[in-house]
Motif scaffolding. Structure first.
Motif, short mmCIF file in Angstrom:
data_model
loop_
_atom_site.label_atom_id
_atom_site.label_comp_id
_atom_site.label_asym_id
_atom_site.label_seq_id
_atom_site.Cartn_x
_atom_site.Cartn_y
_atom_site.Cartn_z
N ASN A 268 -0.51 -4.71 5.82
CA ASN A 268 0.38 -4.94 6.97
C ASN A 268 0.27 -3.73 7.90
N TYR A 269 -0.89 -3.58 8.52
CA TYR A 269 -1.18 -2.35 9.26
C TYR A 269 -0.32 -2.19 10.51
N THR A 270 -0.01 -3.28 11.18
CA THR A 270 0.81 -3.19 12.39
C THR A 270 2.21 -2.69 12.06
N ILE A 271 2.78 -3.21 10.99
CA ILE A 271 4.10 -2.74 10.54
C ILE A 271 4.02 -1.28 10.17
N ALA A 272 2.97 -0.90 9.42
CA ALA A 272 2.82 0.50 9.01
C ALA A 272 2.71 1.43 10.21
N LEU A 273 1.99 1.00 11.26
CA LEU A 273 1.87 1.82 12.47
C LEU A 273 3.24 2.08 13.09
N THR A 274 4.06 1.04 13.16
CA THR A 274 5.40 1.19 13.72
C THR A 274 6.24 2.16 12.89
N LEU A 275 6.16 2.03 11.57
CA LEU A 275 6.93 2.89 10.68
C LEU A 275 6.48 4.35 10.77
N ILE A 276 5.15 4.55 10.84
CA ILE A 276 4.62 5.91 10.95
C ILE A 276 5.06 6.55 12.26
N ASP A 277 4.95 5.81 13.34
CA ASP A 277 5.35 6.32 14.66
C ASP A 277 6.82 6.71 14.65
N ARG A 278 7.66 5.87 14.06
CA ARG A 278 9.09 6.15 13.98
C ARG A 278 9.37 7.38 13.13
N GLU A 279 8.68 7.48 11.99
CA GLU A 279 8.91 8.61 11.08
C GLU A 279 8.50 9.93 11.72
N MET A 280 7.36 9.95 12.41
CA MET A 280 6.91 11.20 13.02
C MET A 280 7.77 11.58 14.23
N SER A 281 8.33 10.60 14.91
CA SER A 281 9.22 10.92 16.03
C SER A 281 10.52 11.54 15.54
N GLU A 282 10.89 11.23 14.29
CA GLU A 282 12.12 11.78 13.72
C GLU A 282 11.91 13.09 12.97
N THR A 283 10.76 13.22 12.30
CA THR A 283 10.55 14.38 11.42
C THR A 283 9.44 15.32 11.86
N GLY A 284 8.68 14.93 12.88
CA GLY A 284 7.57 15.76 13.33
C GLY A 284 6.24 15.34 12.73
N LYS A 285 5.19 15.95 13.21
CA LYS A 285 3.84 15.59 12.76
C LYS A 285 3.63 15.97 11.30
N ASP A 286 2.94 15.11 10.61
CA ASP A 286 2.68 15.29 9.19
C ASP A 286 1.22 14.89 8.96
#
Length: 237
Positions: A23-41
């Motif tokens: 489910n790559y599209t969902i994963a992209l959304t989740l990654i983008d959200r997580e990095m916007s909240e916690t910073g680059k990883d």
């Protein structure tokens, strides 16, 4: 009575679960959200690039990996990141940069089979068939049963030209070995069909192409070879 509290699934675990489910599209959304909240990883950037590649956004994949390698030079999956970037560069048609990156990495890892395979692919797509064959032969010296290189050598020696006797011999040796290792592979069956047609064995070639089509009905190149063979047979009669 004690009230139960629901546990929040850690963000990374959910992201990796979605990637495993493809489910790559969902994963992209989740990654983008997580990095916007916690910073680059670095791990998230790497998986962001994977998702971009899997969804066909190869330009974005390249830019993400460039960012990852610049900001996290000691990232543990650095070699794999370079391989993925080279693959995406090939997919975007930037063969010159792909070859430059591949040669750069091969200086550090001279006999890396994946890098050599990527180099052969870039050379073939850029039109340098001779160098592509030489690279596949180099791979086969390192790993004699590398099926993709066995098939590629045969196909590149045969396709689009009239091969010399020694080229026919080498092509036959390679494609027969590839089919011994993987007899149902449609790409190998297609190459075998091309070989048989060059040898004038039209009926056997037709059978090889038809078998390949049953394994990969949507492969345009196999259909094209079968159509060309049919036209040649009609002209001969």
């Amino acid at each position: 009575m004690e009230k139960k509290t629901s546990r929040k699934i850690p963000a990374k675990r959910r992201i990796f679960t979605e990637i495993l489910k493809e489910n790559y599209t969902i994963a992209l959304t989740l990654i983008d959200r997580e990095m916007s909240e916690t910073g680059k990883d670095p791990e998230l950037l790497y998986n962001f690039a994977i998702c971009c590649s899997r969804t066909g956004n190869h330009k974005k994949c390249v830019s993400i990996i460039e960012e990852l390698l610049e900001e996290f030079p000691k990232f543990s999956e650095r070699d794999n990141a370079f391989r993925m970037m080279i693959y995406s560069l090939i997919r975007t048609g930037d063969y010159k940069t792909a070859l430059a990156k591949t040669d750069e990495r091969l200086k550090l890892s001279l006999d890396d089979i994946i890098l050599l395979s990527l180099k052969a692919s870039a050379l073939e797509k850029s039109g340098d068939t001779k160098a592509a064959i030489e690279t596949h032969l180099r791979i086969l010296r390192l790993r004699p049963e590398q099926k993709n290189s066995l098939n590629s050598v045969a196909y590149l020696l045969l396709e689009g030209k009239e091969p010399k006797p020694e080229e026919l011999k080498l092509a036959m040796e390679n494609i027969k070995r590839a089919l011994q290792l993987d007899p149902e592979n449609p790409a190998y069956l297609d190459s075998f069909g091309v070989l048989l047609s060059k040898l004038g064995k039209m009926e056997e070639a037709r059978k090889a192409f038809e078998k390949a089509i049953t394994k990969a009905p949507n492969e345009d190149i196999i259909l094209e070879h079968l159509k060309k063979l049919t036209q040649t047979n009609r002209q001969a009669t």
